[in-house]
Design a protein around this motif. Structure first.
Motif, PDB file in Angstrom:
ATOM      1  N   ILE A 120      81.372  41.863  74.796  1.00  0.00           N
ATOM      2  CA  ILE A 120      81.529  40.561  74.153  1.00  0.00           C
ATOM      3  C   ILE A 120      82.830  39.943  74.618  1.00  0.00           C
ATOM      4  CG2 ILE A 120      82.628  41.432  72.049  1.00  0.00           C
ATOM      5  CD1 ILE A 120      80.146  39.018  71.265  1.00  0.00           C
ATOM      6  N   ALA A 121      82.798  38.638  74.785  1.00  0.00           N
ATOM      7  CA  ALA A 121      83.998  37.872  75.112  1.00  0.00           C
ATOM      8  C   ALA A 121      84.263  36.921  73.959  1.00  0.00           C
ATOM      9  CB  ALA A 121      83.796  37.092  76.409  1.00  0.00           C
ATOM     10  N   VAL A 122      85.476  36.924  73.476  1.00  0.00           N
ATOM     11  CA  VAL A 122      85.907  36.001  72.425  1.00  0.00           C
ATOM     12  C   VAL A 122      86.905  35.071  73.106  1.00  0.00           C
ATOM     13  CG1 VAL A 122      86.956  35.784  70.148  1.00  0.00           C
ATOM     14  CG2 VAL A 122      85.573  37.814  70.695  1.00  0.00           C
ATOM     15  N   ILE A 123      86.441  33.881  73.469  1.00  0.00           N
ATOM     16  CA  ILE A 123      87.208  32.998  74.344  1.00  0.00           C
ATOM     17  C   ILE A 123      87.946  31.945  73.518  1.00  0.00           C
ATOM     18  CG2 ILE A 123      87.087  31.397  76.284  1.00  0.00           C
ATOM     19  CD1 ILE A 123      84.586  32.986  77.194  1.00  0.00           C
ATOM     20  N   GLY A 124      89.240  32.196  73.328  1.00  0.00           N
ATOM     21  CA  GLY A 124      90.084  31.289  72.575  1.00  0.00           C
ATOM     22  C   GLY A 124      90.202  29.935  73.247  1.00  0.00           C
ATOM     23  N   GLY A 125      90.136  28.902  72.451  1.00  0.00           N
ATOM     24  CA  GLY A 125      90.235  27.549  72.977  1.00  0.00           C
ATOM     25  C   GLY A 125      89.003  27.132  73.750  1.00  0.00           C
ATOM     26  N   ALA A 126      87.963  27.973  73.739  1.00  0.00           N
ATOM     27  CA  ALA A 126      86.733  27.716  74.502  1.00  0.00           C
ATOM     28  C   ALA A 126      87.092  27.239  75.912  1.00  0.00           C
ATOM     29  CB  ALA A 126      85.829  26.728  73.769  1.00  0.00           C
ATOM     30  N   LEU A 133      84.055  31.831  84.328  1.00  0.00           N
ATOM     31  CA  LEU A 133      84.204  33.194  84.827  1.00  0.00           C
ATOM     32  C   LEU A 133      83.169  34.115  84.188  1.00  0.00           C
ATOM     33  CD1 LEU A 133      85.786  35.474  86.333  1.00  0.00           C
ATOM     34  CD2 LEU A 133      87.234  35.610  84.294  1.00  0.00           C
ATOM     35  N   HIS A 134      83.017  34.011  82.895  1.00  0.00           N
ATOM     36  CA  HIS A 134      82.078  34.871  82.180  1.00  0.00           C
ATOM     37  C   HIS A 134      80.628  34.550  82.547  1.00  0.00           C
ATOM     38  CE1 HIS A 134      85.660  35.940  79.864  1.00  0.00           C
ATOM     39  NE2 HIS A 134      84.994  37.027  79.528  1.00  0.00           N
ATOM     40  N   LEU A 135      80.296  33.279  82.685  1.00  0.00           N
ATOM     41  CA  LEU A 135      78.937  32.917  83.100  1.00  0.00           C
ATOM     42  C   LEU A 135      78.611  33.519  84.462  1.00  0.00           C
ATOM     43  CD1 LEU A 135      78.716  29.184  81.955  1.00  0.00           C
ATOM     44  CD2 LEU A 135      77.378  31.108  81.054  1.00  0.00           C
ATOM     45  N   LYS A 136      79.551  33.431  85.400  1.00  0.00           N
ATOM     46  CA  LYS A 136      79.340  33.993  86.739  1.00  0.00           C
ATOM     47  C   LYS A 136      79.184  35.509  86.695  1.00  0.00           C
ATOM     48  CE  LYS A 136      81.714  30.319  89.210  1.00  0.00           C
ATOM     49  NZ  LYS A 136      82.947  29.918  89.896  1.00  0.00           N
ATOM     50  N   ALA A 137      79.753  36.144  85.680  1.00  0.00           N
ATOM     51  CA  ALA A 137      79.668  37.601  85.532  1.00  0.00           C
ATOM     52  C   ALA A 137      78.441  38.037  84.731  1.00  0.00           C
ATOM     53  CB  ALA A 137      80.940  38.127  84.872  1.00  0.00           C
ATOM     54  N   GLY A 138      77.564  37.088  84.400  1.00  0.00           N
ATOM     55  CA  GLY A 138      76.327  37.444  83.720  1.00  0.00           C
ATOM     56  C   GLY A 138      76.344  37.353  82.210  1.00  0.00           C
ATOM     57  N   PHE A 139      77.400  36.789  81.650  1.00  0.00           N
ATOM     58  CA  PHE A 139      77.461  36.595  80.200  1.00  0.00           C
ATOM     59  C   PHE A 139      76.632  35.381  79.805  1.00  0.00           C
ATOM     60  CE2 PHE A 139      81.063  39.260  80.884  1.00  0.00           C
ATOM     61  CZ  PHE A 139      81.421  39.821  79.676  1.00  0.00           C
ATOM     62  N   VAL A 140      76.167  35.371  78.567  1.00  0.00           N
ATOM     63  CA  VAL A 140      75.497  34.209  78.001  1.00  0.00           C
ATOM     64  C   VAL A 140      76.247  33.788  76.742  1.00  0.00           C
ATOM     65  CG1 VAL A 140      73.225  34.795  78.929  1.00  0.00           C
ATOM     66  CG2 VAL A 140      73.867  35.623  76.658  1.00  0.00           C
ATOM     67  N   GLU A 141      76.169  32.518  76.434  1.00  0.00           N
ATOM     68  CA  GLU A 141      76.803  32.004  75.217  1.00  0.00           C
ATOM     69  C   GLU A 141      75.979  32.462  74.014  1.00  0.00           C
ATOM     70  OE1 GLU A 141      77.233  27.754  75.556  1.00  0.00           O
ATOM     71  OE2 GLU A 141      78.365  27.929  77.428  1.00  0.00           O
ATOM     72  N   VAL A 142      76.667  33.009  73.017  1.00  0.00           N
ATOM     73  CA  VAL A 142      75.978  33.450  71.803  1.00  0.00           C
ATOM     74  C   VAL A 142      76.503  32.779  70.540  1.00  0.00           C
ATOM     75  CG1 VAL A 142      75.203  35.657  72.745  1.00  0.00           C
ATOM     76  CG2 VAL A 142      77.423  35.537  71.615  1.00  0.00           C
ATOM     77  N   GLY A 143      77.550  31.986  70.672  1.00  0.00           N
ATOM     78  CA  GLY A 143      78.035  31.298  69.490  1.00  0.00           C
ATOM     79  C   GLY A 143      79.306  30.519  69.753  1.00  0.00           C
ATOM     80  N   LEU A 144      79.504  29.494  68.967  1.00  0.00           N
ATOM     81  CA  LEU A 144      80.721  28.695  69.038  1.00  0.00           C
ATOM     82  C   LEU A 144      81.261  28.553  67.628  1.00  0.00           C
ATOM     83  CD1 LEU A 144      82.645  26.911  70.765  1.00  0.00           C
ATOM     84  CD2 LEU A 144      81.203  24.971  70.096  1.00  0.00           C
ATOM     85  N   MET A 145      82.486  29.002  67.442  1.00  0.00           N
ATOM     86  CA  MET A 145      83.148  28.824  66.150  1.00  0.00           C
ATOM     87  C   MET A 145      84.058  27.605  66.286  1.00  0.00           C
ATOM     88  SD  MET A 145      84.023  32.754  65.006  1.00  0.00           S
ATOM     89  CE  MET A 145      85.115  33.091  66.375  1.00  0.00           C
ATOM     90  N   ARG A 146      83.709  26.553  65.627  1.00  0.00           N
ATOM     91  CA  ARG A 146      84.462  25.299  65.721  1.00  0.00           C
ATOM     92  C   ARG A 146      85.711  25.364  64.834  1.00  0.00           C
ATOM     93  NH1 ARG A 146      81.859  21.861  68.760  1.00  0.00           N
ATOM     94  NH2 ARG A 146      79.611  21.954  68.936  1.00  0.00           N
ATOM     95  N   GLY A 147      86.809  24.881  65.381  1.00  0.00           N
ATOM     96  CA  GLY A 147      88.053  24.839  64.608  1.00  0.00           C
ATOM     97  C   GLY A 147      88.496  26.205  64.130  1.00  0.00           C
ATOM     98  N   TRP A 155      93.301  21.729  66.732  1.00  0.00           N
ATOM     99  CA  TRP A 155      92.281  22.692  66.354  1.00  0.00           C
ATOM    100  C   TRP A 155      91.585  23.185  67.608  1.00  0.00           C
ATOM    101  CZ3 TRP A 155      92.252  24.922  61.892  1.00  0.00           C
ATOM    102  CH2 TRP A 155      92.795  24.261  60.788  1.00  0.00           C
ATOM    103  N   LEU A 156      91.301  24.479  67.632  1.00  0.00           N
ATOM    104  CA  LEU A 156      90.688  25.105  68.800  1.00  0.00           C
ATOM    105  C   LEU A 156      89.357  25.759  68.435  1.00  0.00           C
ATOM    106  CD1 LEU A 156      93.901  26.900  70.107  1.00  0.00           C
ATOM    107  CD2 LEU A 156      92.858  24.820  71.053  1.00  0.00           C
TER     108      LEU A 156
END
Length: 185
Positions: A120-126, A133-147, A155-156
């Motif tokens: 899992i990647a927890v990408i601060g500031g999206a 980088l993560h998409l190219k490495a085969g990761f998929v988006e699983v969620g966005l925590m707004r603010g 707010w990030l």
């Protein structure tokens, strides 16, 4: 820029502290506000390697640290023991030169070899660069925590991304082999 990947070591702690300090003060990849001391970074390093998680350094031809990557527990509840969280930090002069990609690839390979099933990647500031980088490495988006965080006067959002390692969910893991032995059930 030529570079070499090798295991991180205690000798890297001063440079790791400097790279992380710059990220804390100027970036959004970490939601820390005050950079940790060298002693604190040494404790964090020791805790990660004591659990046999990979910790990788990228160095130039002169041995100067350009960046580092490590895997650690996403959560410490026993059922999560087959999932790791990735972390990658680069010196400003090393960004955009393929070092992050090389660190990510090596980290994925090592975690897969150790028997982990998800990363899992927890990408601060999206961060768009980190997401790419993560998409190219085969990761998929699983969620966005707004603010999710407030830093640098704004707010990030935090992007969550996930990648299957090895057999993923297709087979049962062996709880008697690492990483099944990481936490007592």
């Amino acid at each position: 820029m030529s570079f070499l990947l090798r295991d991180g070591s205690e000798a890297d702690i001063p440079a790791i502290t400097g790279i992380y300090r710059e990220s804390v003060l100027n970036g959004t990849s970490s939601y820390e506000i005050t950079p940790p001391s060298e002693a604190e970074m040494a404790q964090r390093f020791s805790a990660i390697v004591a659990q046999h998680y990979p910790y990788i350094s990228a160095v130039d031809a002169e041995g100067i640290l350009l960046g580092y990557a490590y895997a650690s527990a996403f959560r410490t509840r026993p059922a999560y023991r087959w999932m790791v969280e990735d972390s990658i930090y680069l010196a400003p002069e090393a960004r955009g030169r393929g070092i992050g990609k090389a660190l990510m690839t090596e980290l994925i390979d090592r975690c897969t070899g150790l028997g982990f099933r998800q990363m899992i990647a927890v990408i601060g500031g999206a961060s768009p660069a980190s997401i790419a980088l993560h998409l190219k490495a085969g990761f998929v988006e699983v969620g966005l925590m707004r603010g999710a965080g407030y830093k640098h006067g704004r707010w990030l959002d935090t992007m969550l991304m996930q990648r299957t390692l090895g057999d993923g969910m297709t087979t049962d893991p062996d709880p008697s082999a690492y990483p099944g032995t990481l936490f007592s059930a």
